[in-house]
Design an enzyme around this catalytic site. Structure first.
Site, PDB file in Angstrom:
ATOM      1  N   LYS A  78      96.101  47.573  34.060  1.00 19.59           N
ATOM      2  CA  LYS A  78      95.520  48.665  33.266  1.00 19.59           C
ATOM      3  C   LYS A  78      95.444  48.300  31.790  1.00 19.59           C
ATOM      4  CE  LYS A  78      98.259  52.037  34.359  1.00 19.59           C
ATOM      5  NZ  LYS A  78      99.221  51.272  35.179  1.00 19.59           N
ATOM      6  N   THR A  81      95.257  45.332  30.467  1.00 14.83           N
ATOM      7  CA  THR A  81      94.235  44.297  30.300  1.00 14.83           C
ATOM      8  C   THR A  81      92.840  44.912  30.327  1.00 14.83           C
ATOM      9  OG1 THR A  81      95.734  42.855  31.523  1.00 14.83           O
ATOM     10  CG2 THR A  81      93.533  42.016  31.119  1.00 14.83           C
ATOM     11  N   ARG A  84     100.848  51.812  24.516  1.00 17.41           N
ATOM     12  CA  ARG A  84     102.269  52.077  24.325  1.00 17.41           C
ATOM     13  C   ARG A  84     102.977  50.841  23.764  1.00 17.41           C
ATOM     14  NH1 ARG A  84     103.901  53.618  30.190  1.00 17.41           N
ATOM     15  NH2 ARG A  84     102.131  52.289  30.608  1.00 17.41           N
ATOM     16  N   LYS A 112     109.509  42.110  34.061  1.00 19.03           N
ATOM     17  CA  LYS A 112     108.064  42.277  33.965  1.00 19.03           C
ATOM     18  C   LYS A 112     107.415  41.366  32.935  1.00 19.03           C
ATOM     19  CE  LYS A 112     104.515  45.771  33.053  1.00 19.03           C
ATOM     20  NZ  LYS A 112     104.237  47.117  32.571  1.00 19.03           N
ATOM     21  N   ALA A 137     107.748  56.190  31.966  1.00 20.43           N
ATOM     22  CA  ALA A 137     106.684  56.831  32.753  1.00 20.43           C
ATOM     23  C   ALA A 137     107.212  57.570  33.975  1.00 20.43           C
ATOM     24  CB  ALA A 137     105.657  55.787  33.173  1.00 20.43           C
ATOM     25  N   PHE A 189     101.528  53.844  35.291  1.00 20.07           N
ATOM     26  CA  PHE A 189     101.546  53.908  36.761  1.00 20.07           C
ATOM     27  C   PHE A 189     100.192  54.339  37.332  1.00 20.07           C
ATOM     28  CE2 PHE A 189     106.365  54.787  36.398  1.00 20.07           C
ATOM     29  CZ  PHE A 189     106.597  53.442  36.254  1.00 20.07           C
ATOM     30  N   PHE A 243      90.259  38.964  40.630  1.00 25.31           N
ATOM     31  CA  PHE A 243      91.075  37.756  40.604  1.00 25.31           C
ATOM     32  C   PHE A 243      90.260  36.611  41.210  1.00 25.31           C
ATOM     33  CE2 PHE A 243      95.204  40.465  41.069  1.00 25.31           C
ATOM     34  CZ  PHE A 243      94.988  40.972  39.801  1.00 25.31           C
ATOM     35  N   TRP A 268      89.819  39.223  31.954  1.00 30.07           N
ATOM     36  CA  TRP A 268      91.020  38.380  31.863  1.00 30.07           C
ATOM     37  C   TRP A 268      90.638  36.920  31.603  1.00 30.07           C
ATOM     38  CZ3 TRP A 268      93.108  34.304  34.796  1.00 30.07           C
ATOM     39  CH2 TRP A 268      94.449  33.981  34.515  1.00 30.07           C
TER      40      TRP A 268
END
Length: 831
Positions: free
Chosen positions: A282, A284, A306, A317, A536, A567, A655, A684
């Site tokens: 999200k 990205t 954020r 992460k 979140a 999320f 991807f 990306w």
């Protein structure tokens, strides 16, 4: 003098500076101390340079020079002699005269050729007082003499023949009038500068490599613009930013007042389908979308993200700056400390925690009289209440201001909060994943006199103060919210607040800089606000209302502000609409729903996806059946969005292992399921260029008429609001409250908190409460194990099952790969 000038330079209420000093003090040091935009006299080097270069629109002509030009008639082709005109004023005068076509000669009073030049000049301008010992013979008959010396020449001086005297004039009063004219021009300029200005943004070029390098290598390969340059490009004024280093700056809230009449831009939310533990991109997509809008389609846009916690950064992460060629730079600054907002929250949170335990200790060990004498001490022979103590007295119904007039009963009510230690909900926080702080014992030192209790630490971003920062709309609103925070109940079952503890003002002081959003930029030089990062799960998981509001003013009516919800859409988006939009009053234009073939295959029955483990072949090879089966989750999330009446555009984050057939299938099903459009994205690997089609789809969707509506009315009972979310959003058959949860609901209703919105604390890995149930679970009963409240932030949060507010470190945390080069000071290993 210079110190006073510098002070006035920084005073936003002063729009111009004029200097009245003895001639000896008009040095370049003094003149250049004045900010060019406040230089009414036009004598600073910056202003003079613009004048000499002919940039008349960007400079002010010095008042004396204006007066001279008013007094001189047509001087084209005439000879003008400047005598004793030195420094900035002399240079300005010479430049303006030459531009008017005069032949200008300048000399000083002691120059041997002075008398000869006086006889040939059509006009003589005296820039300084004539020395008494300098003889001056006659000027040319009919010549104009203008005296602009600071000290007028004595009347006995005469420069012309008695029979044919030269016309002598003094600039005095006229120069004063010209200075007033400059003041008016300066104020007009200032008023114009306060208006909204069209962006003049220069994007940074990208040269994507294949294979795509690591995020930090990409970030470091780009040279970001200086943040003050970026600020100027997007219409921020000099006094509206506070610079932190070269690439980040705080933006002051005064901008909202300046642009209060400016129409808002379009408001876009990026949400997602139920994700895998790896996340679906999200952030990205958010960054790639604004890069496409601004750098490739020339549409003003802002990303609002954020601030990441150091917990996941050093835990499992990694960073949260986006990724690949769609990220915020410098990514190491984004992920580490930033401008210290989380540290400010930690300090404020723990000050309040310390105040709670200290107050219980002092109340347990002192009499009413002793407490009163310490809480309201005699200072210089006088006893007085502080402002926050007077406010507490009013809440208690005691309308007295003289400490000597309180009765014993009133003193007892005032000094005793009577906190029940078993009801304390306020925990200490730290911005580190530290599992051993999930349950602790405090008060074991002998000095605490046996006051021992069980407590815990939460991660800093789980603090209610973080949720308040994200939802507040002003400094005053933040103070009020901080004061309303409920930290415990007293022994009579009534709530005890931060205001009762007398700590509200101190908390606001610690948060006074954190309330300002931080300005950064994307890889392509487009603006980003990074502000707030509420957990979140137990909070709403969205960046700040203030960042969105400021960005909406800056982009202008045709611009876009793209913000991200944490999320899946069932959690982050639902909270965005029902909690954040209620706090802000802003109406969303479009939802961008992020999906990946990988996540859809998981929902279609694919094997488990585990962070750190290699993906199974089902995720790296074409499997159309798995994709088709998994699209049920995408369809459900589209339906959830439609509950709120907002158009949805599906962004398929592609991807390299995704086949064209899989991509086409997802887009087809999304559009058939009610999405306005569905677009494959390659940001990306290609930056903004890879999200141009998404940007175009969002722009078209934003022009659709929306019928935005909230999911529930705040007037409904707490349990009914929970049921609506469970049934309409999650697809549950019903809810089931534990006795503890029902007891809390009854208590909050009794205490007057029943009209707050609901912030569900539920796993993000499933639409249900069971993480292993993928796709679209149905027929389940949603268990509510507990119900808690963030009264300052303004929501009730039911817990669906157990919810950890302190993550733990895995066996191999990210910090194994993070290092610092001691020579170059470059950070390594962030990703």
């Amino acid at each position: 003098i210079v110190s006073e000038i510098l002070r006035l330079n920084e005073d936003p209420n002063v729009q111009g500076l004029a200097l009245d000093l003895p001639e000896s003090l008009y040095s370049s040091k003094v003149l250049n101390a004045v900010k060019p935009e406040k230089d009414v006299d036009g004598l600073s080097s910056v202003n003079l340079g613009r004048l000499v270069h002919g940039d008349v629109c960007d400079c002010l002509v010095p008042p004396t020079v204006c007066a001279v030009m008013e007094l001189l008639e047509d001087i084209g082709g005439k000879k003008v002699l400047l005598v004793g005109a030195r420094g900035a004023e002399g240079a300005a005068l010479q430049s303006v005269l030459q531009r008017r076509g005069a032949a200008v000669l300048s000399c000083h009073w002691e120059a041997p050729q002075l008398q000869s030049e006086l006889r040939h000049a059509d006009a003589v301008v005296l820039g300084s007082t004539k020395p008494h010992d300098v003889p001056v013979s006659c000027t040319k008959p009919g010549a104009t003499i203008i005296n602009c010396a600071h000290d007028p020449l004595p009347e006995k001086h005469s420069y012309g023949h008695q029979n044919n005297p030269a016309a002598e004039k003094t600039v005095g009063s006229l120069a004063v009038a010209m200075r007033m004219q400059n003041m008016v021009k300066n104020m007009e300029r200032w008023i114009q500068s306060q208006q909204y200005r069209k962006w003049d943004l220069h994007s940074l070029k990208l040269q994507p490599l294949s294979p795509v390098p690591s995020d930090i290598e990409i970030s470091r390969a780009q040279s970001p613009k200086a943040v003050d340059v970026l600020a100027k490009e997007i219409g921020l004024l000099t006094d509206e930013i506070e610079i932190y280093g070269q690439t980040k700056a705080k933006v002051r809230l005064s901008l909202l007042e300046r642009l209060k009449d400016q129409p808002d831009g379009k408001y876009v939310l990026v949400a997602g389908i139920t994700p895998t533990p790896l996340g679906e991109g999200k952030s990205t997509v958010t960054v790639g979308l604004v890069q496409a809008l601004t750098a490739h389609l020339n549409i003003n846009s802002f990303a609002c993200l954020r601030q990441p916690s150091q917990g996941p950064t050093f835990g499992v992460k990694g960073g949260a700056a986006g990724g690949g060629y769609a990220q915020v730079i410098p990514m190491e600054e984004f992920n580490l400390h930033l401008t210290g907002d989380i540290h400010a929250i930690t300090a404020a949170n723990n000050l309040l925690a310390a105040a709670i335990d200290a107050r219980i200790l002092h109340e347990n060990t002192q009499s009413d009289k002793s407490l009163y004498n310490r809480l309201v001490p005699v200072v210089n022979g006088v006893r007085g209440f502080s402002a926050i103590q007077l406010a507490r007295l009013r809440r208690l119904g005691i309308n007295k201001t003289d400490p000597e007039t309180l009765t014993e009963e009133e003193i007892s009510k005032f000094v005793r909060l009577g906190i029940d230690p078993s009801t304390i909900t306020w925990q200490r926080v730290v911005d580190t994943n530290d599992r051993f702080l999930r349950r602790i014992t405090v008060g074991q030192a002998n000095t605490e006199k046996g006051f021992v209790r069980q407590a815990q630490f939460d991660i800093a971003v789980a603090s209610e103060i973080m949720a308040i920062l994200a939802l507040t709309t002003s400094l005053q609103d933040m103070k009020e919210r901080l004061g309303r925070m409920v930290v415990a109940n007293d022994k009579k079952g009534q709530p005890v607040t931060a205001e009762d503890l007398g700590v509200t003002g101190a908390l606001a002081v610690l948060m006074k800089d954190a309330i300002k959003p931080t300005l950064m930029q994307t890889l392509e030089g487009t603006p980003v606000f990074v502000h707030a990062g509420p957990f979140a799960n137990i909070a709403h998981g969205n960046s700040s209302v203030l960042a969105d509001k400021i960005a909406l003013k800056l982009v202008g009516e045709k611009g876009f502000v793209v913000t991200e919800a944490g999320f899946g859409a069932d959690i982050g988006m639902e909270k965005f609409f029902n909690i954040k939009c209620r706090a802000s009053g802003l109406v969303p234009s479009v939802v961008v729903l992020v999906a990946t073939v990988r996540a859809l295959k998981m929902h279609g029955g694919g094997p488990n996806v585990t962070a750190g483990a290699p993906l199974k072949k089902e995720y790296t090879e074409e499997n159309l059946q798995l994709v088709a089966d998994g699209c049920c989750n995408l369809q459900k999330q589209i339906q959830i969005t439609q509950l709120f009446g907002v158009p949805v555009v599906v962004a398929l984050n592609v991807f390299k292992t995704d086949s064209p057939a899989e991509v086409d299938l997802v887009c087809k099903i999304a559009k058939e399921s009610g999405a306005f459009d569905a677009v494959p994205c390659n940001h990306w690997s290609a930056g903004g260029k890879g999200a141009v089609k998404l940007a175009q789809a969002v722009e078209k969707a934003a022009n659709q008429k929306t019928s935005f509506k909230y999911l529930y009315s705040l007037e409904l009972p707490i349990v009914e609001k929970i049921r609506i979310i469970a049934q309409k959003v999650y697809g549950a058959q019903d809810i089931e409250l534990s006795p503890a949860a029902q007891s809390q609901v009854d208590r909050y209703t009794r205490q007057g908190f029943g009209n707050l919105p609901i912030c569900m604390a539920k796993t993000h890995l499933s639409l249900s409460h069971q993480p292993e149930r993928k796709g679209v679970p149905t027929g389940f009963i949603l268990p509510i194990s507990d119900v808690r409240a963030s009264i300052g932030a303004g929501f009730i949060y039911p817990l669906v099952g157990t919810m950890s507010t302190m993550p733990g470190l895995p066996t191999r945390p990210c910090f194994y790969d993070i290092d610092l080069d001691p020579i170059t000071e470059q950070v390594k290993g962030l990703f």
